[in-house]
Write an enzyme that holds these catalytic residues in place. Structure first.
Site, short mmCIF file in Angstrom:
data_model
loop_
_atom_site.label_atom_id
_atom_site.label_comp_id
_atom_site.label_asym_id
_atom_site.label_seq_id
_atom_site.Cartn_x
_atom_site.Cartn_y
_atom_site.Cartn_z
N ALA A 63 0.86 -1.18 0.00
CA ALA A 63 0.00 0.00 0.00
C ALA A 63 0.90 1.23 0.00
O ALA A 63 2.06 1.16 0.42
CB ALA A 63 -0.89 -0.02 1.23
N GLU A 111 -0.53 -9.34 -0.11
CA GLU A 111 -1.96 -9.53 0.21
C GLU A 111 -2.83 -9.63 -1.04
O GLU A 111 -3.73 -10.46 -1.10
CB GLU A 111 -2.43 -8.36 1.10
CG GLU A 111 -1.81 -8.42 2.49
CD GLU A 111 -2.02 -7.15 3.30
OE1 GLU A 111 -1.70 -6.05 2.79
OE2 GLU A 111 -2.50 -7.25 4.44
N GLU A 131 4.75 -4.84 7.53
CA GLU A 131 3.99 -3.76 8.17
C GLU A 131 4.41 -3.43 9.59
O GLU A 131 4.41 -2.26 9.97
CB GLU A 131 2.48 -4.09 8.14
CG GLU A 131 1.83 -3.93 6.78
CD GLU A 131 1.89 -5.19 5.94
OE1 GLU A 131 2.67 -6.11 6.28
OE2 GLU A 131 1.16 -5.25 4.93
N1 CAA Z 1 4.53 3.13 -1.06
C1 CAA Z 1 4.87 4.25 -1.71
N2 CAA Z 1 5.97 4.34 -2.50
C2 CAA Z 1 6.73 3.24 -2.61
C3 CAA Z 1 6.44 2.04 -1.96
C4 CAA Z 1 5.26 2.00 -1.17
N3 CAA Z 1 4.85 0.88 -0.54
N4 CAA Z 1 7.39 1.13 -2.26
C5 CAA Z 1 8.25 1.75 -3.08
N5 CAA Z 1 7.87 3.02 -3.30
C6 CAA Z 1 8.53 4.05 -4.11
C7 CAA Z 1 9.73 4.64 -3.39
O1 CAA Z 1 9.33 5.65 -2.48
C8 CAA Z 1 10.52 5.16 -4.55
O2 CAA Z 1 9.97 6.39 -4.97
P1 CAA Z 1 10.94 7.64 -5.38
O3 CAA Z 1 11.71 7.13 -6.57
O4 CAA Z 1 9.98 8.73 -5.69
O5 CAA Z 1 11.81 7.88 -4.20
C9 CAA Z 1 10.26 4.14 -5.64
O6 CAA Z 1 9.07 3.45 -5.27
C10 CAA Z 1 11.36 3.13 -5.78
O7 CAA Z 1 11.58 2.55 -4.50
P2 CAA Z 1 13.02 2.43 -3.82
O8 CAA Z 1 13.89 3.55 -4.24
O9 CAA Z 1 12.80 2.25 -2.34
O10 CAA Z 1 13.55 1.09 -4.48
P3 CAA Z 1 14.59 0.04 -3.87
O11 CAA Z 1 14.95 -0.88 -4.98
O12 CAA Z 1 15.70 0.74 -3.17
O13 CAA Z 1 13.75 -0.75 -2.75
C11 CAA Z 1 11.84 -1.90 -1.87
C12 CAA Z 1 12.66 -1.56 -3.14
C13 CAA Z 1 12.67 -2.83 -0.97
C14 CAA Z 1 10.58 -2.63 -2.35
C15 CAA Z 1 11.48 -0.61 -1.11
O14 CAA Z 1 10.92 0.31 -2.03
C16 CAA Z 1 10.49 -0.83 0.00
O15 CAA Z 1 10.87 -1.31 1.06
N6 CAA Z 1 9.24 -0.43 -0.22
C17 CAA Z 1 8.20 -0.51 0.81
C18 CAA Z 1 7.74 -1.94 1.02
C19 CAA Z 1 6.74 -1.99 2.14
O16 CAA Z 1 7.04 -1.71 3.28
N7 CAA Z 1 5.50 -2.36 1.79
C20 CAA Z 1 4.41 -2.46 2.76
C21 CAA Z 1 3.62 -1.20 2.75
S1 CAA Z 1 2.46 -1.14 4.06
C22 CAA Z 1 1.12 -2.01 3.51
O17 CAA Z 1 1.11 -2.58 2.45
C23 CAA Z 1 -0.04 -1.97 4.46
C24 CAA Z 1 -1.15 -2.87 4.13
O18 CAA Z 1 -1.12 -4.05 4.40
C25 CAA Z 1 -2.38 -2.33 3.60
#
Ligand code: CAA
Length: 276
Positions: A63, A111, A131
């Site tokens: 998300a 999910e 999360e």
């Molecule tokens: N939300 C918003 N933006 C996201 C995102 C997310 N979940 N995941 C990645 N992005 C964005 C980053 O902010 C980045 O944007 P910018 O280029 O504008 O900075 C772009 O995507 C590329 O991401 P990274 O630079 O971080 O890429 P990376 O290769 O270094 O890392 C990754 C990849 C490990 C997937 C990392 O992006 C990451 O950890 N993302 C978050 C994963 C996460 O925690 N997901 C769970 C979200 S909470 C949820 O889903 C709640 C629920 O159950 C409803």
């Protein structure tokens, strides 16, 4: 639609979450567009859906954390409901849905894949529910579906530790049905990318489903999904009803007649669902 692509090839529809710059993260707009796309699927012609993410790197990275970062309690709950409503629509969609998981399937990405009937992934896929590291619970069904799909103990371990797992481990614990690798020639050069190989495998599986009798396939999905929610005595009644519903359909008559007449070719003919 800004973030969803939808294409139909024969009896197989492919939905692509297309927000590659944010690794296909799910914001409200993506969820709304996905909901509208599902509503628009022509169920008279499409017999199986594939859900994937744009690009090679990420299926869905969760998300949208930016959108969630300022939510109040009530808004957080409403955002959870928005995701849950769309994912439930996917889970109970009349026809099978295959998740073709290319790369990251984290949080809401894991999910949404679990709301699909079948998951196949590329060998660079990464699954996880990170999360708790963000100070929240999984909110789009992760606490419920992971425990049902793998085991409560394994789900608790993955969710409490926020540990991501690679494709091989996801396969080992039964989270995915199949892992697909890039094709490499004798010189070690990639001739078919992991994403292309994944989509070919997903399309092959979808075509195999689409050539079966459509009423029977729909009833199987319903029987499995609904039967899992109740005890065995009630479950077999659900099965009996759906089994009975297949009789007197064109599908059942033709399917059995083809067998008895030893005419396998006829069974492969794709007819519109409304004509079955
Ligand atoms: N939300 C918003 N933006 C996201 C995102 C997310 N979940 N995941 C990645 N992005 C964005 C980053 O902010 C980045 O944007 P910018 O280029 O504008 O900075 C772009 O995507 C590329 O991401 P990274 O630079 O971080 O890429 P990376 O290769 O270094 O890392 C990754 C990849 C490990 C997937 C990392 O992006 C990451 O950890 N993302 C978050 C994963 C996460 O925690 N997901 C769970 C979200 S909470 C949820 O889903 C709640 C629920 O159950 C409803």
């Amino acid at each position: 639609m800004d973030y969803i692509l939808y294409e139909v090839n024969g009896a197989v529809g492919t939905i692509t979450i297309n927000r590659e710059k944010a690794l296909n993260a799910l914001n409200s707009q993506v969820l709304d567009e996905l909901n509208a796309t599902l509503d628009a699927v022509d169920l008279d012609t499409v017999r199986c859906l594939i859900l994937t993410g744009a690009g090679e790197k990420s299926f869905v990275a969760g998300a949208d954390i930016g959108e969630m970062s300022t939510l109040s309690k009530a808004e957080g709950e409403a955002f959870g409901k928005k995701g849950n409503d769309v994912f439930r629509k996917l889970e109970t969609f009349p026809i099978p849905v295959i998740a073709a998981v290319n790369g990251f399937a984290l949080g809401g990405g894991c999910e949404i894949s679990m709301s699909c009937d079948i998951r196949i992934c590329s060998d660079n896929a990464v699954f996880g529910q990170p999360e708790v590291g963000l100070g929240i619970t999984p909110g789009f069904g992760g606490t419920q579906r992971l425990a049902r799909l793998v085991s409560p103990g394994m789900a608790k371990q993955l969710i409490y530790t926020a540990r991501n797992i690679k494709a091989a481990e996801a396969y080992r614990i039964g989270l995915v049905n199949q892992v697909v690798s890039a094709e490499v020639n004798e010189a070690g050069e990639v001739v078919v990318s992991a994403k292309d190989a994944l989509m070919a495998a997903a399309n092959k599986m979808a075509a195999g489903i689409a050539m079966q009798a459509p009423i029977a396939v729909r009833n199987c999905k319903k029987a499995i999904n609904e039967g899992l929610q109740v005890d065995m005595d009630q479950a077999i009644v659900i099965e009996e009803k759906l089994f009975g519903d297949c009789f007197e359909t064109e599908d059942q008559r033709a399917g059995m007649a083809n067998f008895l007449e030893k005419d396998k070719e006829k069974k492969l003919k794709v007819v519109p669902f409304k004509n079955c």
